[in-house]
Design a protein around this motif. Structure first.
Motif, PDB file in Angstrom:
ATOM      1  N   LEU A   1      -2.095  15.822  -3.357  1.00  0.00           N
ATOM      2  CA  LEU A   1      -2.442  15.467  -4.739  1.00  0.00           C
ATOM      3  C   LEU A   1      -3.394  16.486  -5.346  1.00  0.00           C
ATOM      4  O   LEU A   1      -3.348  16.764  -6.547  1.00  0.00           O
ATOM      5  CB  LEU A   1      -3.112  14.095  -4.774  1.00  0.00           C
ATOM      6  CG  LEU A   1      -2.260  12.883  -5.046  1.00  0.00           C
ATOM      7  CD1 LEU A   1      -3.144  11.673  -5.198  1.00  0.00           C
ATOM      8  CD2 LEU A   1      -1.444  13.091  -6.307  1.00  0.00           C
ATOM      9  N   PHE A   2      -4.288  17.027  -4.487  1.00  0.00           N
ATOM     10  CA  PHE A   2      -5.261  17.984  -5.006  1.00  0.00           C
ATOM     11  C   PHE A   2      -4.543  19.207  -5.561  1.00  0.00           C
ATOM     12  O   PHE A   2      -4.938  19.758  -6.591  1.00  0.00           O
ATOM     13  CB  PHE A   2      -6.225  18.393  -3.888  1.00  0.00           C
ATOM     14  CG  PHE A   2      -7.364  19.227  -4.382  1.00  0.00           C
ATOM     15  CD1 PHE A   2      -8.407  18.643  -5.075  1.00  0.00           C
ATOM     16  CD2 PHE A   2      -7.377  20.599  -4.178  1.00  0.00           C
ATOM     17  CE1 PHE A   2      -9.452  19.407  -5.536  1.00  0.00           C
ATOM     18  CE2 PHE A   2      -8.425  21.362  -4.641  1.00  0.00           C
ATOM     19  CZ  PHE A   2      -9.462  20.767  -5.326  1.00  0.00           C
TER      20      PHE A   2
ATOM     21  N   PHE B   1       2.397   2.043  -3.349  1.00  0.00           N
ATOM     22  CA  PHE B   1       1.495   2.737  -4.277  1.00  0.00           C
ATOM     23  C   PHE B   1       1.423   4.222  -3.959  1.00  0.00           C
ATOM     24  O   PHE B   1       1.491   5.071  -4.852  1.00  0.00           O
ATOM     25  CB  PHE B   1       0.086   2.137  -4.202  1.00  0.00           C
ATOM     26  CG  PHE B   1      -0.057   0.863  -4.958  1.00  0.00           C
ATOM     27  CD1 PHE B   1       0.496   0.723  -6.224  1.00  0.00           C
ATOM     28  CD2 PHE B   1      -0.762  -0.201  -4.432  1.00  0.00           C
ATOM     29  CE1 PHE B   1       0.364  -0.450  -6.921  1.00  0.00           C
ATOM     30  CE2 PHE B   1      -0.900  -1.376  -5.123  1.00  0.00           C
ATOM     31  CZ  PHE B   1      -0.330  -1.503  -6.370  1.00  0.00           C
ATOM     32  N   PHE B   2       1.284   4.546  -2.649  1.00  0.00           N
ATOM     33  CA  PHE B   2       1.172   5.955  -2.286  1.00  0.00           C
ATOM     34  C   PHE B   2       2.475   6.685  -2.577  1.00  0.00           C
ATOM     35  O   PHE B   2       2.463   7.852  -2.977  1.00  0.00           O
ATOM     36  CB  PHE B   2       0.769   6.097  -0.822  1.00  0.00           C
ATOM     37  CG  PHE B   2      -0.613   5.593  -0.575  1.00  0.00           C
ATOM     38  CD1 PHE B   2      -1.644   5.956  -1.426  1.00  0.00           C
ATOM     39  CD2 PHE B   2      -0.890   4.738   0.456  1.00  0.00           C
ATOM     40  CE1 PHE B   2      -2.927   5.486  -1.248  1.00  0.00           C
ATOM     41  CE2 PHE B   2      -2.175   4.259   0.652  1.00  0.00           C
ATOM     42  CZ  PHE B   2      -3.188   4.631  -0.201  1.00  0.00           C
TER      43      PHE B   2
ATOM     44  N   SER C   1      -0.618   7.896  17.738  1.00  0.00           N
ATOM     45  CA  SER C   1      -0.215   6.638  17.108  1.00  0.00           C
ATOM     46  C   SER C   1      -1.414   5.942  16.485  1.00  0.00           C
ATOM     47  O   SER C   1      -1.277   5.145  15.571  1.00  0.00           O
ATOM     48  CB  SER C   1       0.455   5.735  18.143  1.00  0.00           C
ATOM     49  OG  SER C   1      -0.460   5.455  19.171  1.00  0.00           O
ATOM     50  N   THR C   2      -2.653   6.254  16.983  1.00  0.00           N
ATOM     51  CA  THR C   2      -3.832   5.571  16.442  1.00  0.00           C
ATOM     52  C   THR C   2      -4.137   6.031  15.033  1.00  0.00           C
ATOM     53  O   THR C   2      -4.495   5.245  14.167  1.00  0.00           O
ATOM     54  CB  THR C   2      -5.065   5.873  17.329  1.00  0.00           C
ATOM     55  OG1 THR C   2      -4.623   6.130  18.636  1.00  0.00           O
ATOM     56  CG2 THR C   2      -6.043   4.738  17.299  1.00  0.00           C
ATOM     57  N   TRP C   3      -3.996   7.341  14.819  1.00  0.00           N
ATOM     58  CA  TRP C   3      -4.483   7.891  13.557  1.00  0.00           C
ATOM     59  C   TRP C   3      -3.370   8.294  12.604  1.00  0.00           C
ATOM     60  O   TRP C   3      -3.627   8.989  11.627  1.00  0.00           O
ATOM     61  CB  TRP C   3      -5.392   9.092  13.843  1.00  0.00           C
ATOM     62  CG  TRP C   3      -6.638   8.653  14.522  1.00  0.00           C
ATOM     63  CD1 TRP C   3      -6.944   8.803  15.849  1.00  0.00           C
ATOM     64  CD2 TRP C   3      -7.724   7.931  13.942  1.00  0.00           C
ATOM     65  NE1 TRP C   3      -8.163   8.232  16.119  1.00  0.00           N
ATOM     66  CE2 TRP C   3      -8.654   7.690  14.970  1.00  0.00           C
ATOM     67  CE3 TRP C   3      -7.990   7.471  12.650  1.00  0.00           C
ATOM     68  CZ2 TRP C   3      -9.842   6.997  14.743  1.00  0.00           C
ATOM     69  CZ3 TRP C   3      -9.172   6.790  12.438  1.00  0.00           C
ATOM     70  CH2 TRP C   3     -10.084   6.559  13.473  1.00  0.00           C
TER      71      TRP C   3
ATOM     72  N   LEU D   1      -3.652  13.013   0.070  1.00  0.00           N
ATOM     73  CA  LEU D   1      -4.793  13.407  -0.771  1.00  0.00           C
ATOM     74  C   LEU D   1      -4.794  14.922  -1.000  1.00  0.00           C
ATOM     75  O   LEU D   1      -4.992  15.387  -2.126  1.00  0.00           O
ATOM     76  CB  LEU D   1      -6.117  12.978  -0.110  1.00  0.00           C
ATOM     77  CG  LEU D   1      -6.475  11.501  -0.194  1.00  0.00           C
ATOM     78  CD1 LEU D   1      -7.776  11.229   0.533  1.00  0.00           C
ATOM     79  CD2 LEU D   1      -6.603  11.073  -1.649  1.00  0.00           C
TER      80      LEU D   1
ATOM     81  N   TYR E   1      -2.417   9.651   4.995  1.00  0.00           N
ATOM     82  CA  TYR E   1      -3.187   9.487   3.763  1.00  0.00           C
ATOM     83  C   TYR E   1      -3.933  10.765   3.409  1.00  0.00           C
ATOM     84  O   TYR E   1      -3.987  11.159   2.239  1.00  0.00           O
ATOM     85  CB  TYR E   1      -4.198   8.338   3.907  1.00  0.00           C
ATOM     86  CG  TYR E   1      -3.567   6.967   3.947  1.00  0.00           C
ATOM     87  CD1 TYR E   1      -2.224   6.801   3.646  1.00  0.00           C
ATOM     88  CD2 TYR E   1      -4.303   5.850   4.307  1.00  0.00           C
ATOM     89  CE1 TYR E   1      -1.639   5.551   3.699  1.00  0.00           C
ATOM     90  CE2 TYR E   1      -3.725   4.597   4.350  1.00  0.00           C
ATOM     91  CZ  TYR E   1      -2.387   4.457   4.053  1.00  0.00           C
ATOM     92  OH  TYR E   1      -1.808   3.228   4.099  1.00  0.00           O
ATOM     93  N   VAL E   2      -4.523  11.415   4.426  1.00  0.00           N
ATOM     94  CA  VAL E   2      -5.258  12.654   4.155  1.00  0.00           C
ATOM     95  C   VAL E   2      -4.297  13.714   3.608  1.00  0.00           C
ATOM     96  O   VAL E   2      -4.615  14.426   2.640  1.00  0.00           O
ATOM     97  CB  VAL E   2      -5.968  13.147   5.430  1.00  0.00           C
ATOM     98  CG1 VAL E   2      -6.526  14.543   5.226  1.00  0.00           C
ATOM     99  CG2 VAL E   2      -7.093  12.200   5.795  1.00  0.00           C
TER     100      VAL E   2
ATOM    101  N   VAL F   1       2.394   7.738  -6.237  1.00  0.00           N
ATOM    102  CA  VAL F   1       1.633   8.939  -6.583  1.00  0.00           C
ATOM    103  C   VAL F   1       2.262  10.178  -5.976  1.00  0.00           C
ATOM    104  O   VAL F   1       2.241  11.252  -6.572  1.00  0.00           O
ATOM    105  CB  VAL F   1       0.145   8.871  -6.176  1.00  0.00           C
ATOM    106  CG1 VAL F   1      -0.594   7.855  -6.989  1.00  0.00           C
ATOM    107  CG2 VAL F   1      -0.049   8.672  -4.717  1.00  0.00           C
TER     108      VAL F   1
ATOM    109  N   GLY G   1       2.109  14.564  -8.730  1.00  0.00           N
ATOM    110  CA  GLY G   1       3.184  14.193  -7.834  1.00  0.00           C
ATOM    111  C   GLY G   1       4.296  15.222  -7.786  1.00  0.00           C
ATOM    112  O   GLY G   1       4.253  16.252  -8.462  1.00  0.00           O
TER     113      GLY G   1
ATOM    114  N   MET H   1       0.837  -1.197   0.000  1.00  0.00           N
ATOM    115  CA  MET H   1       0.000   0.000   0.000  1.00  0.00           C
ATOM    116  C   MET H   1       0.874   1.249   0.000  1.00  0.00           C
ATOM    117  O   MET H   1       0.663   2.172  -0.790  1.00  0.00           O
ATOM    118  CB  MET H   1      -0.867  -0.046   1.257  1.00  0.00           C
ATOM    119  CG  MET H   1      -2.096   0.779   1.195  1.00  0.00           C
ATOM    120  SD  MET H   1      -3.284   0.030   0.116  1.00  0.00           S
ATOM    121  CE  MET H   1      -4.059  -1.114   1.227  1.00  0.00           C
TER     122      MET H   1
ATOM    123  N   THR I   1      -1.646   6.737  10.333  1.00  0.00           N
ATOM    124  CA  THR I   1      -1.833   6.294   8.952  1.00  0.00           C
ATOM    125  C   THR I   1      -2.861   7.170   8.242  1.00  0.00           C
ATOM    126  O   THR I   1      -2.638   7.640   7.120  1.00  0.00           O
ATOM    127  CB  THR I   1      -2.320   4.839   8.922  1.00  0.00           C
ATOM    128  OG1 THR I   1      -1.667   4.130   9.957  1.00  0.00           O
ATOM    129  CG2 THR I   1      -2.055   4.188   7.607  1.00  0.00           C
ATOM    130  N   VAL I   2      -4.000   7.394   8.918  1.00  0.00           N
ATOM    131  CA  VAL I   2      -5.063   8.187   8.312  1.00  0.00           C
ATOM    132  C   VAL I   2      -4.581   9.606   8.032  1.00  0.00           C
ATOM    133  O   VAL I   2      -4.822  10.157   6.955  1.00  0.00           O
ATOM    134  CB  VAL I   2      -6.305   8.187   9.225  1.00  0.00           C
ATOM    135  CG1 VAL I   2      -7.354   9.150   8.701  1.00  0.00           C
ATOM    136  CG2 VAL I   2      -6.883   6.796   9.327  1.00  0.00           C
TER     137      VAL I   2
END
Lengths: 294, 354
Positions: free
Chosen positions: A278-279, A229-230, A263-265, A275, A271-272, A233, A284, A226, A267-268
């Motif tokens: 990328l916008f 892939f990120f 540590s919980t979030w 994103l 990813y945000v 991009v 890239g 995963m 990854t999120v």
């Protein structure tokens, strides 16, 4: 500072894993025009080869890892010869679905060949007080330094190969336009075969480096796949070095959020951020906008 | 003689209706499928077959949404599993807060549509492979939420549900729930058929060939991209709602990249742009391994799983345009066989191809 240095080296280590996998993904994407979803599965299969030779047969790690690399290259050849090349008239989506089928086949064969139990895998150099170096207050294991060095060396030689050899030129030509380079006499078939073999070898090395953190099992490469892939991009699919930069950035930002924010979030959050990035930069970091012809 | 003639005319009429009117075909297909619970009660089929077909029906709906997105707009989404999971969790969550089943489903669909609009807006700037990986990121964020937001998903414990009561009167049981699934699938087949054969479908088709030419012909690309993403998310979320309603248990680990890829495989294996092909694709991927391969390789565990992968590869290699073309090949073969020129014709055809 001590914590930061530790985090930096840890990021370099995981970043190298992501970078190796990402380089494999982008190599195949550029020459075969398809995402290789099976990158992680191929790495897992050959990591199992290494782990079995190491733990059950008792061979040295310095012998087993090169053997696993050779089997990885063979895996790449087999996949290209039997699955990708005959599928020439299949579209891009079809090729990606073939790699999906390969995941199922490989992950189905692996437990039959090597058993269902996860196999623990040792590091290249075991971690102890003797095998670490003090650097600005942080202690860094020789193993981390070794894996970082070997991955960077491998990637550097790959870039040298791409830039300065005739085979590298052939790969770059195929990547930019397969049809045209075929017409100009570039052996595109061999180029594709070589990129599958190289990608398989890189994926395997990534799997072997990441294995000691848990154990060699079926799902060990999910996260790496995963992230690869990120990384692609983030760095941009247009160049070969962009994804490598992206991989190190992802590893660093994930480790930093992990430690300093949550540590919980983590990854999120990463990813945000990708994103949002990328916008504003849709191709890239080092990508160029391709001009569409009507 | 008279009676025979009239009979044959009647058959001819029915045949005509079936070959011309797609609604009759889908309805007949639905009626056939809804016989499955009956067959399992009688004992002709295994009880587990009902659940298998429920799964196939649910994922036919999900894959049809992705089929519209891939086939007609040329865009690709790797976040499908996230939306299916969201649909499943959403309906359970809202139902648990005292909202009737239908409204719980509607609210879930509404939220999913909003997220679909968000991705659609995102797709206006990001294109091609970058968009695909961006939707993968959305799917991954969903999957992290499922694992970590305890008040919504109960984390790894999963959430339980019960068969819904439709409109406050009709309490569904397992077999009636199955028929409800079939009705929904047929309904969504109608919806897909109508979307595809409407102005929207033609606009999407034009976009899939070339954005710029479509724009030059007066198609508003941003608008139709939004529409395509909303359709795909709504189909996927509906699938999720139905999943929760039939299987009555949702757990967070099911909604991963593998499921997304399998849905993508269903579309490609079955046939892009084909409605019946989508069902066929789902059947090849879920039905064939469970119904036949597992019995065939009952001795060794895991072989059936490998063969399901091999099956996907073989179908994609030999039918790059989808397994739905198998029917046409059979038809051609049958025609040749009927004319008694099977062998010669095949050879000639090969030579002509070479």
């Amino acid at each position: 500072m001590k914590v930061f240095i530790t985090l930096l080296f840890r990021s370099l280590e995981t970043g190298s894993v992501y970078a190796l996998a990402a380089l494999g993904v982008v190599l195949i994407y550029r020459t075969s025009r398809a995402f290789n979803f099976a990158q992680g599965a191929i790495g897992t299969l050959n990591a199992f080869v290494a782990a079995t030779l190491l733990m059950s047969w008792g061979w040295s790690i310095w012998v087993t890892v090169p053997i696993a690399m050779v089997t990885a290259i063979l895996t790449g050849f087999v996949i290209d010869a039997f699955f990708i090349r005959p599928a020439a008239r299949v579209g891009h989506e079809g090729k990606q679905i073939i790699t999906l089928g390969l995941i199922i086949v490989i992950l189905g064969i692996t437990p039959i060949l090597f058993g269902v139990e996860p196999i623990p895998m040792p590091r290249f150099i075991e971690f102890s007080t003797l095998t670490q170096v003090e650097f600005m207050g942080a202690s860094i294991g020789y193993n981390a330094l070794f894996t970082i060095a070997i991955s960077i060396a491998l990637m550097a030689s790959a870039f040298w190969f791409l830039k300065f050899t005739s085979w590298g030129l052939a790969i770059r030509a195929t990547a930019s336009n397969e049809m045209a380079s075929k017409l100009m006499g570039v052996p595109t078939k061999n180029v594709t075969m070589m990129s599958w073999a190289t990608a398989a070898a890189f994926g395997t090395l990534a799997a072997i480096i990441v294995a000691p953190q848990s154990a060699v099992d079926i799902n060990m490469m999910n996260d790496v796949q995963m992230s690869a892939f990120f990384a692609c991009v983030l760095g941009g699919f247009q160049s070969f070095y962009g994804p490598v930069i992206g991989a190190y950035l992802i590893a660093l930002s994930r480790n930093l959020t992990n430690f300093y924010i949550t540590s919980t979030w983590s990854t999120v959050i990463v990813y945000v951020v990708i994103l949002i990035f990328l916008f504003f930069k849709p191709v890239g970091l080092v990508g160029k906008k391709t001009i569409k012809k009507v | 003689m008279e009676g025979k003639k009239r009979k044959s005319r009647l058959i001819g009429q029915i045949k005509n209706k079936f070959s011309k009117n797609i609604y009759y075909r889908f309805t007949a297909f639905g009626v056939l499928l809804s016989l499955i619970p009956l067959l399992s009660t009688v004992g002709i089929m295994k009880v587990s077959t009902v659940s298998l077909f429920a799964y196939i029906i649910i994922f036919t709906i999900v894959a049809m949404g992705l089929n519209i997105l891939i086939g007609y707009s040329g865009l690709i989404s790797l976040g499908t599993a996230g939306f299916v999971g969201f649909g499943a969790y959403g309906v359970v969550y809202f139902y648990g807060h005292g909202i009737p089943y239908e409204f719980a489903a509607l609210i879930t669909l509404l939220i999913a549509a909003l997220i679909g609009i968000f991705i659609g807006l995102f797709s206006l700037k990001v294109d091609g492979v970058y968009l695909a990986i961006a939707t993968l990121a959305v799917g991954e964020i969903f999957s992290q939420v499922f694992k970590k937001v305890t008040w919504f998903t109960n984390a790894y414990g999963g959430v339980h549900f019960k068969f819904p009561k439709l409109f406050g009167v009709l309490q569904l049981q397992k077999s009636t729930m199955f028929i409800f699934l079939v009705v929904m699938m047929v309904l969504f087949m109608f919806i897909m058929y109508n979307i595809v054969h409407s102005r929207t479908g033609r606009a999407l088709m034009a976009m899939s060939r070339s954005d710029s030419s479509a724009q030059a012909m007066g198609v508003s690309v941003p608008r139709y991209r939004l529409i395509a993403f909303i359709i795909a998310t709504l189909f996927a979320t509906t699938g999720g709602i139905l999943y929760a309603s039939f299987f009555r248990y949702v757990q967070p680990l099911d909604w991963n990249l593998m499921l997304t890829l399998l849905v993508l495989a269903m579309v490609v294996v079955g046939g892009v742009k084909s409605i019946i092909g989508t069902f066929l694709g789902v059947f090849v991927i879920y039905g064939v391994p469970t119904l036949w391969l597992e019995d065939l390789f009952a001795g060794t565990e895991g072989i059936a799983y490998i063969f399901s992968g091999v099956l996907i590869i073989i179908v994609v290699m030999f039918y790059p345009n989808g397994a739905v073309n198998v029917f046409q090949d059979f038809k051609k073969l049958y025609k040749k066989y009927k004319n008694g020129e099977l062998k010669i014709k095949v050879k000639k055809g090969q030579k002509a191809n070479e």
